[in-house]
Design an enzyme around this catalytic site. Sequence first.
Site, PDB file in Angstrom:
ATOM      1  N   ASP A   1      -7.302   3.408  -7.363  1.00  0.00           N
ATOM      2  CA  ASP A   1      -8.562   3.480  -6.636  1.00  0.00           C
ATOM      3  C   ASP A   1      -9.087   4.912  -6.701  1.00  0.00           C
ATOM      4  OD1 ASP A   1     -10.702   3.499  -4.993  1.00  0.00           O
ATOM      5  OD2 ASP A   1      -9.654   2.814  -3.192  1.00  0.00           O
TER       6      ASP A   1
ATOM      7  N   GLU B   1     -11.628   0.262  -9.195  1.00  0.00           N
ATOM      8  CA  GLU B   1     -12.692   0.021  -8.203  1.00  0.00           C
ATOM      9  C   GLU B   1     -13.936   0.833  -8.508  1.00  0.00           C
ATOM     10  OE1 GLU B   1     -11.510  -0.376  -4.118  1.00  0.00           O
ATOM     11  OE2 GLU B   1     -13.409   0.404  -3.353  1.00  0.00           O
TER      12      GLU B   1
ATOM     13  N   ASP C   1      -1.386  -1.596  -3.874  1.00  0.00           N
ATOM     14  CA  ASP C   1      -2.739  -1.626  -3.310  1.00  0.00           C
ATOM     15  C   ASP C   1      -3.231  -0.177  -3.136  1.00  0.00           C
ATOM     16  OD1 ASP C   1      -4.952  -2.815  -2.114  1.00  0.00           O
ATOM     17  OD2 ASP C   1      -4.043  -2.886  -0.115  1.00  0.00           O
ATOM     18  N   HIS C   2      -4.399   0.125  -3.612  1.00  0.00           N
ATOM     19  CA  HIS C   2      -5.003   1.456  -3.439  1.00  0.00           C
ATOM     20  C   HIS C   2      -4.128   2.622  -3.903  1.00  0.00           C
ATOM     21  CE1 HIS C   2      -8.600   0.090  -1.430  1.00  0.00           C
ATOM     22  NE2 HIS C   2      -7.868  -0.682  -0.673  1.00  0.00           N
TER      23      HIS C   2
ATOM     24  N   ASN D   1      -8.348  -9.937  -0.864  1.00  0.00           N
ATOM     25  CA  ASN D   1      -7.346  -9.150  -0.127  1.00  0.00           C
ATOM     26  C   ASN D   1      -7.410  -9.400   1.373  1.00  0.00           C
ATOM     27  OD1 ASN D   1      -6.975  -7.992  -2.618  1.00  0.00           O
ATOM     28  ND2 ASN D   1      -7.229  -5.879  -1.925  1.00  0.00           N
TER      29      ASN D   1
ATOM     30  N   GLY E   1     -10.224  -3.343   7.710  1.00  0.00           N
ATOM     31  CA  GLY E   1      -9.916  -3.237   9.129  1.00  0.00           C
ATOM     32  C   GLY E   1     -10.449  -4.389   9.972  1.00  0.00           C
TER      33      GLY E   1
ATOM     34  N   SER F   1       0.851  -1.190   0.000  1.00  0.00           N
ATOM     35  CA  SER F   1       0.000   0.000   0.000  1.00  0.00           C
ATOM     36  C   SER F   1       0.888   1.242   0.000  1.00  0.00           C
ATOM     37  CB  SER F   1      -0.897   0.007   1.241  1.00  0.00           C
ATOM     38  OG  SER F   1      -0.090   0.161   2.397  1.00  0.00           O
TER      39      SER F   1
ATOM     40  N   ASP G   1      -5.265  -8.409   4.903  1.00  0.00           N
ATOM     41  CA  ASP G   1      -4.205  -7.667   5.587  1.00  0.00           C
ATOM     42  C   ASP G   1      -4.403  -7.728   7.106  1.00  0.00           C
ATOM     43  OD1 ASP G   1      -2.197  -5.965   6.341  1.00  0.00           O
ATOM     44  OD2 ASP G   1      -3.030  -4.167   5.442  1.00  0.00           O
ATOM     45  N   SER G   2      -5.590  -7.352   7.568  1.00  0.00           N
ATOM     46  CA  SER G   2      -5.825  -7.262   9.019  1.00  0.00           C
ATOM     47  C   SER G   2      -5.559  -8.581   9.745  1.00  0.00           C
ATOM     48  CB  SER G   2      -7.264  -6.815   9.298  1.00  0.00           C
ATOM     49  OG  SER G   2      -7.479  -5.531   8.771  1.00  0.00           O
TER      50      SER G   2
HETATM   51  P1  13P Z   1      -8.651  -6.347   5.487  1.00  0.00           P
HETATM   52  O1  13P Z   1      -8.533  -5.122   6.338  1.00  0.00           O
HETATM   53  O2  13P Z   1      -9.989  -7.008   5.623  1.00  0.00           O
HETATM   54  O3  13P Z   1      -7.535  -7.309   5.708  1.00  0.00           O
HETATM   55  O4  13P Z   1      -8.563  -5.876   3.959  1.00  0.00           O
HETATM   56  C1  13P Z   1      -7.330  -5.597   3.357  1.00  0.00           C
HETATM   57  C2  13P Z   1      -7.478  -5.005   2.009  1.00  0.00           C
HETATM   58  O5  13P Z   1      -8.508  -5.006   1.397  1.00  0.00           O
HETATM   59  C3  13P Z   1      -6.284  -4.398   1.402  1.00  0.00           C
HETATM   60  O6  13P Z   1      -6.597  -3.677   0.261  1.00  0.00           O
END
Ligand code: 13P
Length: 333
Positions: free
Chosen positions: A116, A146, A94-95, A277, A191, A56, A279-280
């Site tokens: 994005d 997106e 990412d984004h 995706n 998140g 990101s 990450d969290s």
């Molecule tokens: P989470 O916060 O659900 O892991 O999503 C991560 C994400 O979409 C990164 O672009």
Amino acid sequence: MVSYKELGLVNTREMFAKAIKGGYAIPAFNFNNMEQLQAIIKASAETKSPVILQVSKGARNYANQTLLRYMAQGAVEYAKELGWEHPQICLHLDHGDSFELCKSCVDFGFSSVMIDASHLPYEENIALTKKVVDYAHQYDVTVEAELGVLAGVEDEVSSAVSHYTKPEEVVDFATRTGCDSLAISIGTSHGAYKFTPEQCTRDPKTGKLVPPPLAFDVLDAIMEQLPGFPIVLHGSSSVPQEYVDMINSTGGKLPDAVGIPEEQLRKAAKSAVCKINIDSDSRLAFTAAVRKVFAEKPGEFDPRKYCGPARDLMEELYKHKIINVLGSNGKAE
Ligand code: 13P
């Protein structure tokens, strides 16, 4: 200018075509540091799963873009050392929030970028996405765009409310932008707090929140409009309650953290959703493992002794996602 091909990376085109045909999804795991990258590569190499390494804008700022690039290049060599003869590793932005950022990543060896512009008015989203596509395609770099807005907070991206993708817009958007894949909004969210308690019901036995289901009717309508087109789900962590409990029982404070149930992601992975995706969940695993070490051994001060267990727990998490949720194991032999 460095081409990702020189680094041994691949773009998403073939990965996605195979994933749609095969009824599975490619994991897109975010990384910011060495331990996360090691865990992702070990899990992918051991399961022979194609994988997307996501960076990101926040990760680029945190870890330095040059270091991240060389780490991704090193990841390809590491994968081979682990016995994965033909690693299929994509390095993805990412984004991305501007043409300049996307261009810089293309020039820097990324094999895929996301622009994005979903927060902009529709025509502006199209114009910016097309500009990125026109640039990236010259270098055979694939582009994710997106439509629709996800709720939640993720690095610099945040929104209080979600707006589902409108199925009636997707053909026009994909045709006019030329994007290679489309991130949609069907109720996932960034998140560890994907839903407020008011949006959920509560399991009377455990007291845990039960989230509302994803809008599969919207996904179905999108797939009907764009048959065979690669769809992406952001915000797809499931927020495993065992990690939340580990964190809360060792002095952490994550009340009512809730994610997307894995059976819903499994269902989505069997459809045209070919990139999911996460990450969290990795952040939670890392934090849970580190907290456990500190709770049990307050005198520990060697980072290897707490980052090592964090790495092991993340590897276990990634393998579980690959095998039991996405079904991408064995797809990159
Ligand atoms: P989470 O916060 O659900 O892991 O999503 C991560 C994400 O979409 C990164 O672009």
